[in-house]
Design a protein around this motif. Structure first.
Motif, PDB file in Angstrom:
ATOM      1  N   ALA A  32       0.648  -1.132  -0.126  1.00  0.00           N
ATOM      2  CA  ALA A  32       0.071   0.077   0.158  1.00  0.00           C
ATOM      3  C   ALA A  32       0.919   1.300  -0.028  1.00  0.00           C
ATOM      4  N   ILE A  33       1.959   1.203   0.777  1.00  0.00           N
ATOM      5  CA  ILE A  33       3.092   2.356   0.430  1.00  0.00           C
ATOM      6  C   ILE A  33       3.489   2.488  -0.840  1.00  0.00           C
ATOM      7  N   GLN A  34       3.718   1.431  -1.340  1.00  0.00           N
ATOM      8  CA  GLN A  34       4.205   1.475  -2.901  1.00  0.00           C
ATOM      9  C   GLN A  34       3.129   2.286  -3.716  1.00  0.00           C
ATOM     10  N   GLN A  35       1.820   2.089  -3.458  1.00  0.00           N
ATOM     11  CA  GLN A  35       0.672   2.773  -4.076  1.00  0.00           C
ATOM     12  C   GLN A  35       0.514   4.216  -3.603  1.00  0.00           C
ATOM     13  N   ALA A  36       1.078   4.390  -2.565  1.00  0.00           N
ATOM     14  CA  ALA A  36       0.690   5.881  -2.029  1.00  0.00           C
ATOM     15  C   ALA A  36       1.747   6.713  -2.596  1.00  0.00           C
ATOM     16  N   ASN A  37       3.101   6.105  -2.929  1.00  0.00           N
ATOM     17  CA  ASN A  37       4.284   6.812  -3.441  1.00  0.00           C
ATOM     18  C   ASN A  37       3.883   7.327  -5.105  1.00  0.00           C
ATOM     19  N   LEU A  38       2.904   6.525  -5.570  1.00  0.00           N
ATOM     20  CA  LEU A  38       2.482   6.697  -6.833  1.00  0.00           C
ATOM     21  C   LEU A  38       1.432   7.930  -7.150  1.00  0.00           C
ATOM     22  N   ALA A  39       1.031   8.412  -5.692  1.00  0.00           N
ATOM     23  CA  ALA A  39       0.157   9.547  -5.941  1.00  0.00           C
ATOM     24  C   ALA A  39       0.948  10.922  -6.026  1.00  0.00           C
ATOM     25  N   GLN A  40       0.249  11.828  -7.025  1.00  0.00           N
ATOM     26  CA  GLN A  40       1.091  13.037  -7.286  1.00  0.00           C
ATOM     27  C   GLN A  40       0.874  13.844  -6.033  1.00  0.00           C
ATOM     28  N   PRO A  41       2.121  14.233  -5.383  1.00  0.00           N
ATOM     29  CA  PRO A  41       1.777  15.167  -4.157  1.00  0.00           C
ATOM     30  C   PRO A  41       0.990  16.455  -4.390  1.00  0.00           C
ATOM     31  N   ASP A  43      -0.487  20.154  -2.290  1.00  0.00           N
ATOM     32  CA  ASP A  43      -0.662  20.758  -0.639  1.00  0.00           C
ATOM     33  C   ASP A  43      -1.985  20.643  -0.126  1.00  0.00           C
ATOM     34  N   THR A  44      -3.072  20.139  -0.934  1.00  0.00           N
ATOM     35  CA  THR A  44      -4.319  20.087  -0.349  1.00  0.00           C
ATOM     36  C   THR A  44      -5.133  18.817   0.218  1.00  0.00           C
ATOM     37  N   ALA A  45      -4.183  17.593  -0.067  1.00  0.00           N
ATOM     38  CA  ALA A  45      -4.899  16.245   0.395  1.00  0.00           C
ATOM     39  C   ALA A  45      -3.480  15.378   0.428  1.00  0.00           C
ATOM     40  N   SER A  64      -4.415   7.724  -4.085  1.00  0.00           N
ATOM     41  CA  SER A  64      -5.202   8.897  -4.027  1.00  0.00           C
ATOM     42  C   SER A  64      -5.085   9.699  -5.338  1.00  0.00           C
ATOM     43  N   ARG A  65      -6.262  10.326  -5.961  1.00  0.00           N
ATOM     44  CA  ARG A  65      -6.200  11.052  -6.967  1.00  0.00           C
ATOM     45  C   ARG A  65      -6.005  10.293  -8.413  1.00  0.00           C
ATOM     46  N   GLU A  66      -5.894   8.631  -8.331  1.00  0.00           N
ATOM     47  CA  GLU A  66      -5.535   7.736  -9.508  1.00  0.00           C
ATOM     48  C   GLU A  66      -6.647   8.106 -10.331  1.00  0.00           C
ATOM     49  N   LEU A  67      -7.965   7.999 -10.187  1.00  0.00           N
ATOM     50  CA  LEU A  67      -8.894   7.974 -10.876  1.00  0.00           C
ATOM     51  C   LEU A  67      -9.506   9.543 -11.090  1.00  0.00           C
ATOM     52  N   PRO A  68     -10.331   9.966 -12.361  1.00  0.00           N
ATOM     53  CA  PRO A  68     -10.757  11.365 -12.170  1.00  0.00           C
ATOM     54  C   PRO A  68     -11.638  11.689 -10.818  1.00  0.00           C
ATOM     55  N   ALA A  73      -7.813   6.922  -2.155  1.00  0.00           N
ATOM     56  CA  ALA A  73      -7.110   5.479  -2.298  1.00  0.00           C
ATOM     57  C   ALA A  73      -8.004   4.566  -2.160  1.00  0.00           C
ATOM     58  N   ALA A  74      -8.802   4.484  -1.005  1.00  0.00           N
ATOM     59  CA  ALA A  74      -9.982   3.174  -0.780  1.00  0.00           C
ATOM     60  C   ALA A  74     -10.932   3.237  -1.899  1.00  0.00           C
ATOM     61  N   GLN A  75     -11.326   4.506  -2.132  1.00  0.00           N
ATOM     62  CA  GLN A  75     -12.523   4.766  -3.121  1.00  0.00           C
ATOM     63  C   GLN A  75     -11.912   4.088  -4.516  1.00  0.00           C
ATOM     64  N   CYS A  76     -10.679   4.465  -4.840  1.00  0.00           N
ATOM     65  CA  CYS A  76     -10.207   3.926  -6.106  1.00  0.00           C
ATOM     66  C   CYS A  76     -10.018   2.374  -6.271  1.00  0.00           C
ATOM     67  N   ALA A  77      -9.640   1.870  -5.073  1.00  0.00           N
ATOM     68  CA  ALA A  77      -9.333   0.290  -5.043  1.00  0.00           C
ATOM     69  C   ALA A  77     -10.946  -0.328  -5.044  1.00  0.00           C
TER      70      ALA A  77
END
Length: 169
Positions: A32-41, A43-45, A64-68, A73-77
């Motif tokens: 899951a940490i590997q997935q978190a590292n894929l999220a574009q950083p 300043d608002t989330a 986070s922010r993977e899908l439009p 993250a949980a929502q995307c999964a």
């Protein structure tokens, strides 16, 4: 998971005792940490990663922010799990998340805790409680109230927070 754990339980694991249970939880939180590292950083989330797991089989992943649509993250999964051959395993599955699932959304989108409850997930393993940076999160409380077991795997907290270091300094 042992049947002696009460419905809606909250457990804290703060040491790696070498047990199979802890090792499995650590393995999936590290993924899951590997997935978190894929999220574009941003300043608002927060940047969070999640996995849906049945037994030792990964059903779907998300970050986070993977899908439009300003998705979490949980929502995307959960969304992605609906189009996999393993979708029938979502109900009763385990969700691993680097951070406590949100209980409210400033964007007015449906919070992750509601998605988890609606999907019929039976257990959630988190790496860290959500910091108070944006709001007071009550995700764990909402999940427990719905009868979902929650385990806080504190042994990897620092690693789970690392993708968000820019928000926490």
């Amino acid at each position: 998971m042992s049947s002696t754990i009460p419905l809606g339980a909250y457990r804290v694991i703060d040491i790696d005792d070498g047990s199979t249970e802890v090792e499995v939880h650590m393995e999936f939180i590290e993924l899951a940490i590997q997935q978190a590292n894929l999220a574009q950083p941003t300043d608002t989330a927060f940047s969070v990663g999640s996995l849906l797991v049945h037994g030792r089989q990964i059903i779907a992943t998300g970050f986070s922010r993977e899908l439009p649509g300003n998705t979490h993250a949980a929502q995307c999964a959960i969304i992605k799990s609906k189009s996999t051959p393993l979708s029938h395993f979502v109900q009763g599955s385990v969700l691993y998340s680097t951070m406590e699932p949100c209980s409210s959304r400033l964007s007015k989108n449906v919070p992750c805790s509601s998605h988890i409850i609606g999907a019929g997930i039976k257990e959630v393993i988190i790496g860290v409680k959500e910091p108070m940076t944006f709001s007071e999160c009550r995700g764990v409380a909402q999940l427990r109230k719905a009868g979902i077991n929650v385990t806080h795997l504190k042994v990897l907290e620092e690693e789970c927070l690392r993708p968000n270091v820019h928000l926490l300094t």
